[in-house]
Design an enzyme around this catalytic site. Structure first.
Site: not given
Ligand code: ADP
Length: 164
Positions: A18, A42, A91, A129
């Site tokens: 992130h 979630k 990703r 995450s």
């Molecule tokens: P959500 O519940 O909306 O998916 P997340 O917190 O899991 O929220 O992710 C937020 C954003 O960050 C999403 O667009 C996700 O694809 C992106 N993201 C998560 N991990 C990574 C990573 N390792 N590299 C690039 N983007 C990421």
């Protein structure tokens, strides 16, 4: 204020994947708002306030980045902020189908904003995450994938759970 981009997500907790997206976006847009979703289906390990607080600490060095919580529909928040872009990280190809649908729906709901995808930097592609939480709760070391502040919070919250 210039061009505003909103980077929405659950951030439970914020990872190096992130913050890499944020750092790159901060070089492209005038202002980046990392928007922490309060209303989420979630079952989160950290409360909304905790997720906001961790993200603020991790991103403190970026002068044009702000961390805010949002309730309800993202489209409303995007409009209220006057944002022109919704930022999402990709990703893998597997992220694409859902993200493409989300982008289409958001375009319908807020026509004045567009979704911008940033690809993950190669070595962060396997960081999520949910996986970080799982590893931490099973006693694995996640220090490489998150900021030290987040690492400490994870150890405190999940690392001790098994012994309870
Ligand atoms: P959500 O519940 O909306 O998916 P997340 O917190 O899991 O929220 O992710 C937020 C954003 O960050 C999403 O667009 C996700 O694809 C992106 N993201 C998560 N991990 C990574 C990573 N390792 N590299 C690039 N983007 C990421």
């Amino acid at each position: 204020m210039g061009t505003i981009a909103i980077y929405p997500g659950t951030f439970d907790p914020i990872t190096k994947g992130h913050s890499d997206i944020v750092a790159r976006a901060a070089g492209i847009f005038d202002h980046v708002i990392l928007a922490v979703a309060a209303a989420t289906a979630k079952n989160t390990a950290f409360s909304t306030d905790e997720r906001v607080d961790l993200a603020r600490q991790v991103l403190a060095e970026h002068k044009n980045v702000e961390v805010r919580r949002f309730e309800g529909l993202l489209a409303h928040f995007v409009r209220d902020c006057g944002a022109k872009a919704v930022l999402r990280g990709l990703r893998a190809v597997s992220d694409f189908e859902y993200e493409f649908q989300l982008a289409g729906m958001n375009k319908k709901l807020v026509p004045e904003a567009d979704t911008v995808f940033l690809p993950t930097t190669e070595n962060y592609s396997y960081i999520s995450s949910s996986l970080i939480r799982e590893i931490a709760s099973l006693g694995g070391n996640v220090g490489e994938f998150v900021h030290p502040i987040v690492h400490a919070a994870l150890t405190e919250r999940l690392g001790k759970r098994k012994k309870a």
